[in-house]
Design a protein around this motif. Structure first.
Motif, mmCIF file in Angstrom:
data_model
loop_
_atom_site.group_PDB
_atom_site.id
_atom_site.type_symbol
_atom_site.label_atom_id
_atom_site.label_comp_id
_atom_site.label_asym_id
_atom_site.label_seq_id
_atom_site.Cartn_x
_atom_site.Cartn_y
_atom_site.Cartn_z
ATOM 1 N N GLY A 77 65.959 -32.224 -21.629
ATOM 2 C CA GLY A 77 67.298 -32.679 -21.987
ATOM 3 C C GLY A 77 67.293 -33.996 -22.742
ATOM 4 N N ARG A 78 66.276 -34.797 -22.516
ATOM 5 C CA ARG A 78 66.128 -36.088 -23.210
ATOM 6 C C ARG A 78 65.190 -36.008 -24.415
ATOM 7 N NH1 ARG A 78 70.094 -39.708 -22.071
ATOM 8 N NH2 ARG A 78 70.513 -39.712 -19.847
ATOM 9 N N GLY A 79 64.804 -34.788 -24.772
ATOM 10 C CA GLY A 79 63.990 -34.613 -25.973
ATOM 11 C C GLY A 79 62.498 -34.770 -25.768
ATOM 12 N N LEU A 80 62.037 -34.832 -24.532
ATOM 13 C CA LEU A 80 60.604 -34.943 -24.278
ATOM 14 C C LEU A 80 59.946 -33.573 -24.379
ATOM 15 C CD1 LEU A 80 60.555 -37.404 -21.225
ATOM 16 C CD2 LEU A 80 60.310 -37.940 -23.648
ATOM 17 N N LYS A 81 58.694 -33.561 -24.795
ATOM 18 C CA LYS A 81 57.926 -32.319 -24.881
ATOM 19 C C LYS A 81 57.205 -32.109 -23.554
ATOM 20 C CE LYS A 81 56.501 -30.368 -28.191
ATOM 21 N NZ LYS A 81 55.867 -29.657 -29.279
ATOM 22 N N VAL A 82 57.366 -30.903 -23.006
ATOM 23 C CA VAL A 82 56.895 -30.595 -21.656
ATOM 24 C C VAL A 82 55.987 -29.380 -21.671
ATOM 25 C CG1 VAL A 82 57.638 -29.896 -19.345
ATOM 26 C CG2 VAL A 82 59.008 -31.545 -20.652
ATOM 27 N N CYS A 83 54.885 -29.474 -20.932
ATOM 28 C CA CYS A 83 54.023 -28.328 -20.676
ATOM 29 C C CYS A 83 53.936 -28.124 -19.168
ATOM 30 C CB CYS A 83 52.629 -28.520 -21.252
ATOM 31 S SG CYS A 83 51.573 -27.068 -20.980
ATOM 32 N N PHE A 84 54.342 -26.963 -18.727
ATOM 33 C CA PHE A 84 54.305 -26.572 -17.313
ATOM 34 C C PHE A 84 53.158 -25.587 -17.178
ATOM 35 C CE2 PHE A 84 55.718 -24.604 -13.393
ATOM 36 C CZ PHE A 84 56.310 -25.643 -12.707
ATOM 37 N N PHE A 85 52.056 -26.047 -16.612
ATOM 38 C CA PHE A 85 50.810 -25.285 -16.566
ATOM 39 C C PHE A 85 50.598 -24.763 -15.155
ATOM 40 C CE2 PHE A 85 46.293 -24.534 -16.501
ATOM 41 C CZ PHE A 85 46.028 -24.062 -17.773
ATOM 42 N N PRO A 141 60.957 -25.282 -28.749
ATOM 43 C CA PRO A 141 59.570 -25.673 -28.560
ATOM 44 C C PRO A 141 59.365 -26.868 -27.619
ATOM 45 C CG PRO A 141 60.357 -26.651 -30.573
ATOM 46 C CD PRO A 141 61.507 -25.857 -29.989
ATOM 47 N N LEU A 142 60.449 -27.388 -27.029
ATOM 48 C CA LEU A 142 60.275 -28.547 -26.158
ATOM 49 C C LEU A 142 59.651 -28.198 -24.812
ATOM 50 C CD1 LEU A 142 63.565 -30.589 -26.735
ATOM 51 C CD2 LEU A 142 61.272 -31.047 -27.628
ATOM 52 N N PHE A 143 59.810 -26.963 -24.369
ATOM 53 C CA PHE A 143 59.335 -26.558 -23.047
ATOM 54 C C PHE A 143 58.383 -25.374 -23.192
ATOM 55 C CE2 PHE A 143 60.721 -24.922 -18.591
ATOM 56 C CZ PHE A 143 59.687 -25.620 -17.980
ATOM 57 N N THR A 144 57.153 -25.574 -22.748
ATOM 58 C CA THR A 144 56.119 -24.551 -22.804
ATOM 59 C C THR A 144 55.623 -24.284 -21.397
ATOM 60 O OG1 THR A 144 55.392 -25.336 -24.973
ATOM 61 C CG2 THR A 144 53.826 -23.995 -23.726
#
Length: 175
Positions: free
Chosen positions: A31-39, A59-62
């Motif tokens: 929501g704040r524009g950070l790029k996230v990887c949930f592994f 593409p912000l949430f992977t």
């Protein structure tokens, strides 16, 4: 806007909500524009609800899912260990890539507890974390050395759970 200072968080304990809490943090970060990887370690199978929403937030949430379908084969962990070791290399590349502001290593504590990864390998992942990256590790039974290495540790404690009354995992709530 990237994080000025990243921290290491651990969500552990025998209560429900560790993965859910990490997903909530991911939602806030996206929501704040950070790029996230949930592994996800040891979570083969699915699709889980979080995988379905990640497609909408790309593409912000992977989300990257690893592990054998089903749960760990405790009578012979060789295939699970091979998958976890491969996943560990992939997680190392993700952490050092500089592409993400927040990386969640979901069920890494579980992989450690089952002997699929080694403590020194997990401590190495923490050490490789860039200063501006938030790193979250989830799963039961966090090792005391991981607790010591973390900046924040939250323990989910089971007080009452509907599983004990026979309620199975429900789509949209637990999966």
């Amino acid at each position: 806007m990237p994080l000025k200072q990243g921290c290491v968080q651990i969500y552990t304990g025998n209560g429900k909500g560790k993965t859910t809490a990490a997903l909530g943090l991911c939602l806030r970060a996206v929501g704040r524009g950070l790029k996230v990887c949930f592994f996800q370690f040891i979570k083969g199978g699915g699709p889980y609800g979080e995988q379905l929403v990640a497609e909408k937030l790309a593409p912000l949430f992977t989300i990257i899912q690893t592990g054998q379908p089903g749960w760990v084969n405790t009578s012979d962990t060789s295939a699970d260990r091979a998958a976890a070791q491969e996943a560990l290399q992939q997680a190392r590349e993700i952490i050092t890539s500089g592409r993400y502001d927040l990386v969640v290593l979901d069920e890494l504590n579980g992989a450690l507890g089952f002997g699929l990864v080694d403590l020194d390998q997990v401590l190495e992942l923490i050490a490789l974390r860039p200063a501006g990256m938030e790193l979250v590790i989830t799963g039961r039974n966090a090792h005391p050395q991981l607790v010591e290495a973390a900046d924040l540790v939250t323990e989910m404690r089971d007080i009452k759970h509907y599983y004990q009354a026979g309620v199975p995992a429900r789509t949209g709530i637990e999966m």
